[in-house]
Each structure stands twice: as structure tokens, then as C-alpha cells.
Design a protein around this motif. Structure first.
Motif, short mmCIF file in Angstrom:
data_model
loop_
_atom_site.label_atom_id
_atom_site.label_comp_id
_atom_site.label_asym_id
_atom_site.label_seq_id
_atom_site.Cartn_x
_atom_site.Cartn_y
_atom_site.Cartn_z
N GLU A 15 2.43 3.67 -3.24
CA GLU A 15 3.04 4.85 -3.86
C GLU A 15 2.10 6.06 -3.80
OE1 GLU A 15 5.98 5.53 -4.68
OE2 GLU A 15 5.54 7.50 -5.52
N ARG A 18 2.22 7.29 -0.29
CA ARG A 18 3.51 7.95 -0.05
C ARG A 18 3.49 9.39 -0.58
NH1 ARG A 18 6.54 4.23 -2.52
NH2 ARG A 18 7.02 3.13 -0.57
N GLN A 19 3.01 9.54 -1.80
CA GLN A 19 2.94 10.88 -2.41
C GLN A 19 1.96 11.77 -1.66
OE1 GLN A 19 2.17 10.98 -6.64
NE2 GLN A 19 3.55 9.27 -7.03
N ASP B 60 8.37 2.95 5.09
CA ASP B 60 9.58 3.35 4.35
C ASP B 60 10.76 3.50 5.30
OD1 ASP B 60 8.29 3.40 1.92
OD2 ASP B 60 7.85 5.54 1.97
#
Lengths: 62, 62, 62, 62, 62, 62
Positions: A15, A18-19, B60
Motif C-alpha cells: 500500500e 502504491r501511494q 494491481d
């Protein structure tokens, strides 16, 4: 065409990556005037025993 | 002396790396006129969660 | 997605880089089964004074 | 500010990396006149199947 | 096979690079037990405008 | 400790690098929870004749 190689200590979550990838790409497009599709980012997870500063491994007590 | 660093997604077989190393070296020697012994190739296997294009990780859904 | 970084001595012509880029990309696509569009190659021209083997700069007599 | 990236075969012990980081940093500070704090060293452990010389993987018999 | 990439500010003399390459190679051979011939060192001269720490270019006043 | 290497075409102004370094560092500190002092960014200016995509140099007509 900007291509990023980012070395950082292992342990960051997917995460966080991803950010980070999303935010870094947006910033780069704004400042350089390039398209998102042209930005590649590659993360390198580094173990503390593989990184030294001031001659000392980060896996050792400082 | 040419030294290659090749970043690609993890999952390629040893046989693919073997063929790739042999073919890239042969090509380099022909075009540049260097000896095979002078060509080094280092592969870096990259997880899809460690590579982003257009701000999105390859782990993703696109 | 394969991304190549190739370090070699400065002095190669644009024509050599053109041929090398075309041939390396073709080879990579054949062996890995990827599309040409996914292959990036970045050349780094290195001065002999910036490369050492066996502790000796290549700008020095061997 | 010198930043080192050192690619070498996997299998070196943490003790070898510890000694190498300390000694390389000391040498760099002496020759360049910089402070230890400014020297970063990052080791990259490479599998023999990921390194080729003369077109042959180091995991293959030579 | 250890291969070094060393990024440092431009402006170091060839004599400094010569001394550094010799000393780093000697140290590496001692600690890792490898032959000098197997050690490659590549220097990358970086302009202060191309290096930032804490978000500030080194060409800017600190 | 995150260390960025960013390869992009030559020709960006110092002002663009200044803005990019500041913004990328701020973003990285927010997402990863690190201090600005720990973030290094190194830009590599690449000539179009040194970058190929799909087997074609960017200095050539597309």
C-alpha cells in the motif's frame, strides 16, 4: 521517459508503494510536463545488512 | 567492457536467461567489435509490486 | 518491461548505438516473448578515467 | 556524498560486509577528504544464474 | 566479480580516482578473497545541480 | 535512507530539477514517514541518442 530507481529499506507495504508510485508520478508529470504513461518507477528493497552509512551496517547497533 | 544491467519481471527461467545472455553477448561483440570475455550481463528480477508505470503498480489490475 | 542500462567506453558512434539497440531489442523480444514497445535501453558513455579493472584506470598504460 | 553500489555474488557473510563497509569508507575518506557520515554503501547480492560473462551464466559449468 | 558504481560530485582529479581505485580494489580482495582482475569500478561524476538531499539541490545555498 | 536515481532526457532546467527534488522529497516523507534529511535524489541527464524504446533511438525520427 523519466525512469526512477528507488532504493529503500525492505519492509514497506504494498500500500505504501502504491501511494508513493501514484504521488511521485503525478508530481513528475506536473513539474516536467510529461504524460503519466512515460513514467516508470522501480523499487529496490534493501536489507539493513546491505546498507552502510559512515562505514557501519544499518543492521548493527548505532 | 560493456556491462549490462537488465531489469525485468521475475519469473523468467534459467534457460531464458541462458539464451538471452548468449545472444545479447554475441550481438554486442558483432556490433561493437569487442571480445566476449569483456561483456558482463547482470539480471535483476523485479516483483510486479516493485514496478509502476503511469503511477500504477504492475501487481494491481490495469 | 525489460529495461537495459549499458555502460561502455565513450566513443561509440550513433550508428553503432542504433544497430545495437535494434538488435538487442529484437533478441530480447524473441527470447522473452515481449513486445518491442516494452523494451527500453539506456546507454551510459564512460570515460576511460572513470573505469578501473584490477585497481587500474583504463586511461593509464596497462 | 559518495554513494557506492556494489554488485557481488550472494553468499558473503554479514561479517564480510561489515568489514568491507568499514574499510571502504575509511579509504574513501582518506583519498577524497570527505567525512564518514557522507559515505553510503549499498550491496546487491547477485545469484550466479543472474550474472553472465562471455555469454555464459555463472551457474553453468565453465 | 564485484562491480562498483560510485557516484560522487564532479571535480575529483584523475589522481584521486587512480588512488581510490587502487585502494578500494586492494581492500576488496583482502576482505572477500577475490582476485584483483575480478574487480571493476565505475565512477559517475555528478554535478551539484543533479544531486539533492533533503529536497534541496547541492548547487543551491544551504 | 531512500535514494532516488532518476534518468530523464537532458534539457530540463535547474529550476525544474529544484522543484522536482523538493516535491518528490516532500511526498516521500509523507508516505513513508521518513525525515527529509534521509532522502537523496540523483538526476541523470540522458541524451536522446543514448535512449532507445522499441529498438529505436530517440534521436531518430519516429
Amino acid at each position: 521517459m523519466p525512469t526512477f530507481h528507488i532504493e529503500m529499506f525492505e519492509g514497506r507495504s504494498v500500500e505504501q508503494k502504491r501511494q508513493l508510485a501514484a504521488a511521485l508520478t503525478e508530481t513528475t508529470c506536473k513539474v516536467l510536463g510529461v504524460e503519466p504513461q512515460s513514467v516508470d518507477i522501480i523499487f529496490h528493497d534493501v536489507k539493513p545488512e546491505n546498507w552502510a552509512t559512515a562505514g557501519k551496517l544499518w543492521s548493527d547497533p548505532r
